[in-house]
Design an enzyme around this catalytic site. Sequence first.
Site, PDB file in Angstrom:
ATOM      1  CG  HIS A   1      30.257  36.985  35.649  1.00  0.00           C
ATOM      2  ND1 HIS A   1      30.418  35.808  35.174  1.00  0.00           N
ATOM      3  CD2 HIS A   1      29.700  36.438  36.641  1.00  0.00           C
ATOM      4  CE1 HIS A   1      31.052  34.957  36.069  1.00  0.00           C
ATOM      5  NE2 HIS A   1      30.676  35.446  37.432  1.00  0.00           N
TER       6      HIS A   1
ATOM      7  CG  ASP B   1      28.237  39.826  44.480  1.00  0.00           C
ATOM      8  OD1 ASP B   1      27.415  39.401  45.099  1.00  0.00           O
ATOM      9  OD2 ASP B   1      29.180  39.289  44.100  1.00  0.00           O
TER      10      ASP B   1
HETATM   11  N1  CMC Z   1      31.862  48.777  35.084  1.00  0.00           N
HETATM   12  C1  CMC Z   1      32.216  49.826  34.131  1.00  0.00           C
HETATM   13  N2  CMC Z   1      33.268  49.052  33.162  1.00  0.00           N
HETATM   14  C2  CMC Z   1      33.319  48.086  33.158  1.00  0.00           C
HETATM   15  C3  CMC Z   1      32.265  47.536  34.998  1.00  0.00           C
HETATM   16  C4  CMC Z   1      31.904  47.880  35.465  1.00  0.00           C
HETATM   17  N3  CMC Z   1      31.468  47.138  36.420  1.00  0.00           N
HETATM   18  N4  CMC Z   1      32.845  45.765  33.908  1.00  0.00           N
HETATM   19  C5  CMC Z   1      33.808  45.741  33.001  1.00  0.00           C
HETATM   20  N5  CMC Z   1      34.370  47.251  32.896  1.00  0.00           N
HETATM   21  C6  CMC Z   1      34.665  47.377  31.358  1.00  0.00           C
HETATM   22  C7  CMC Z   1      36.464  46.870  31.683  1.00  0.00           C
HETATM   23  O1  CMC Z   1      36.709  48.594  32.371  1.00  0.00           O
HETATM   24  C8  CMC Z   1      36.443  46.984  30.922  1.00  0.00           C
HETATM   25  O2  CMC Z   1      36.161  48.324  29.024  1.00  0.00           O
HETATM   26  P1  CMC Z   1      37.916  48.039  28.423  1.00  0.00           P
HETATM   27  O3  CMC Z   1      37.377  46.571  27.517  1.00  0.00           O
HETATM   28  O4  CMC Z   1      37.324  49.440  27.636  1.00  0.00           O
HETATM   29  O5  CMC Z   1      39.301  48.532  28.708  1.00  0.00           O
HETATM   30  C9  CMC Z   1      35.781  45.491  29.994  1.00  0.00           C
HETATM   31  O6  CMC Z   1      34.270  46.411  30.614  1.00  0.00           O
HETATM   32  C10 CMC Z   1      36.466  44.344  30.024  1.00  0.00           C
HETATM   33  O7  CMC Z   1      36.259  44.265  31.381  1.00  0.00           O
HETATM   34  P2  CMC Z   1      37.454  42.950  32.378  1.00  0.00           P
HETATM   35  O8  CMC Z   1      37.972  44.129  33.830  1.00  0.00           O
HETATM   36  O9  CMC Z   1      38.283  43.099  31.331  1.00  0.00           O
HETATM   37  O10 CMC Z   1      36.757  41.933  31.915  1.00  0.00           O
HETATM   38  P3  CMC Z   1      37.180  41.177  33.499  1.00  0.00           P
HETATM   39  O11 CMC Z   1      37.080  39.764  33.010  1.00  0.00           O
HETATM   40  O12 CMC Z   1      38.311  41.038  33.836  1.00  0.00           O
HETATM   41  O13 CMC Z   1      36.136  41.416  34.932  1.00  0.00           O
HETATM   42  C11 CMC Z   1      34.446  41.390  36.367  1.00  0.00           C
HETATM   43  C12 CMC Z   1      34.824  40.705  35.318  1.00  0.00           C
HETATM   44  C13 CMC Z   1      33.484  41.258  37.430  1.00  0.00           C
HETATM   45  C14 CMC Z   1      35.967  41.513  37.637  1.00  0.00           C
HETATM   46  C15 CMC Z   1      34.689  43.717  35.840  1.00  0.00           C
HETATM   47  O14 CMC Z   1      33.526  42.966  35.171  1.00  0.00           O
HETATM   48  C16 CMC Z   1      34.193  43.960  36.947  1.00  0.00           C
HETATM   49  O15 CMC Z   1      35.135  45.232  38.203  1.00  0.00           O
HETATM   50  N6  CMC Z   1      32.686  44.589  37.931  1.00  0.00           N
HETATM   51  C17 CMC Z   1      32.505  44.589  39.251  1.00  0.00           C
HETATM   52  C18 CMC Z   1      32.980  44.146  40.191  1.00  0.00           C
HETATM   53  C19 CMC Z   1      31.434  42.723  40.342  1.00  0.00           C
HETATM   54  O16 CMC Z   1      30.037  43.272  40.142  1.00  0.00           O
HETATM   55  N7  CMC Z   1      32.279  41.592  40.493  1.00  0.00           N
HETATM   56  C20 CMC Z   1      31.254  40.567  40.845  1.00  0.00           C
HETATM   57  C21 CMC Z   1      31.322  39.294  39.762  1.00  0.00           C
HETATM   58  S1  CMC Z   1      29.752  38.454  40.283  1.00  0.00           S
HETATM   59  C22 CMC Z   1      30.103  37.490  41.157  1.00  0.00           C
HETATM   60  C23 CMC Z   1      30.946  36.318  41.556  1.00  0.00           C
HETATM   61  O17 CMC Z   1      31.065  35.141  41.253  1.00  0.00           O
HETATM   62  O18 CMC Z   1      31.945  37.202  42.365  1.00  0.00           O
END
Ligand code: CMC
Length: 433
Positions: free
Chosen positions: A309, A367
């Site tokens: 998140h 989720d």
């Molecule tokens: N699986 C594997 N690696 C992950 C995941 C994951 N689910 N989420 C983040 N990472 C890693 C990502 O690869 C990055 O690594 P690095 O620093 O080495 O590049 C690091 O963690 C930070 O990730 P980010 O994408 O820069 O973080 P963000 O804040 O932009 O993204 C997120 C947050 C929710 C989009 C992401 O964690 C994700 O894609 N999760 C899976 C989808 C999901 O479950 N979404 C529901 C969110 S909660 C409901 C809502 O509020 O909508």
Amino acid sequence: MSTKPTKATITFDNGAKPIELPVLSGTAGNDVIDIRTLGKHDVYTYDPGFMATAACQSNITYIDGEKGLLLHRGYPIEQLAEHCDFLEVSYLLMYGELPNATQKAEFTSRITGHTMLHDQLSNIFRGFRRDAHPMAVMIGVVGSMSAFYFDSMDVYNPEHRETSAFRLLAKMPTIAAWSYKYNLGHPFMHPKNKLNYAENFMHMMFATPCEEYTPNPILARAFEKILILHADHEQNASTSTVRLVGSSGANPFASISAGIASLWGPAHGGANEATLKMLEEMGDVSRIDQFIKRAKDKTDSFRLMGFGHRVYRSMDPRASIMQKTCYEVLNELGLHDDPIFKLAMQLEKIALEDDYFVSKKLYPNVDFYSGIVMRAMGIPNSMFTAIFALARTAGWIAQWSEMNADPEHKIGRPRQLYTGEARREFVPIGKRT
Ligand code: CMC
């Protein structure tokens, strides 16, 4: 303890004059540097994805990501999920206080007075392909409401805003349920106002004209909790979309329709559908390691859905409540041994012990478990995000109304760091290489 700063200074390494900026404090959370005047100094800030940018002031919802705390108007989500129904929480989001008994009765009566859809809206459903995704239908139908309610679409009139809010909150369950009925080819079921909000949605989803449906009270309460847990979540992508669209003075139906579109993405609300799909594909505990390996592989775009998140750096409090709800629903339905739930629990355990997930502070989010609860209740995967949208409508309209009432609000217009060609002269087609 150090005192709070009131000013920040930006210095430049080329000897340009430093810029002094005010620092503003809210009632909780990080202070913000007020950069509104920066443009006058011919410099902007750069923050793709709004990693550190507060785009508005709000007094609706607060998240402390380190502590795993979620407050609506100051009340912890755990207390609201335990003691309130969804309409009470919606009232709280809209008006800032929990309703007393009279206010609650009046609010409920005003909402139930708007649950029916205009008969001509049913023609709009029929224009979609039978197999259209419910989110596609919802985007279209909610947007089309702009063509039905122009009597009350002056966004600067508080009474019009309130009427639109009632219409959206009241009609969203009907629209979501009908998008499912349309997929099935079943006749649309009209709302029954003697039922509560959650029961009424279940009735419109599961009843048919030839079969009465009596909602199971434990499942209806679990469904109510799903709605409460998804009602608002601060300035997330879809809420920011609603605010940005609405900032131009666009009508509420157009703004909320845009919010639904933003929510649909798998990184946001679409994650509940994607999580269940992932668990079904995984199928068995023996394949968990393979999926975790893929999630850690930087050359693979795969992510563990339902994990991570932007704001939470500890357990999402909604996920903990949802996990408990999962137990209650599966017990009620005699599904103690549900293999998907067992798989999810094991996946959570393995991921929470894995260095990659620990070091990046990736925990299960709301989720991760919501899809399992909804699936057990007989709700198909394609409806998961539509139900998220129906719940989030409460937050969207509260945030949209707050923005329109805010005298500081301006049309949203981000700047950019331009990286294209500088000015060049036109070349006639015959002379181009
Ligand atoms: N699986 C594997 N690696 C992950 C995941 C994951 N689910 N989420 C983040 N990472 C890693 C990502 O690869 C990055 O690594 P690095 O620093 O080495 O590049 C690091 O963690 C930070 O990730 P980010 O994408 O820069 O973080 P963000 O804040 O932009 O993204 C997120 C947050 C929710 C989009 C992401 O964690 C994700 O894609 N999760 C899976 C989808 C999901 O479950 N979404 C529901 C969110 S909660 C409901 C809502 O509020 O909508």
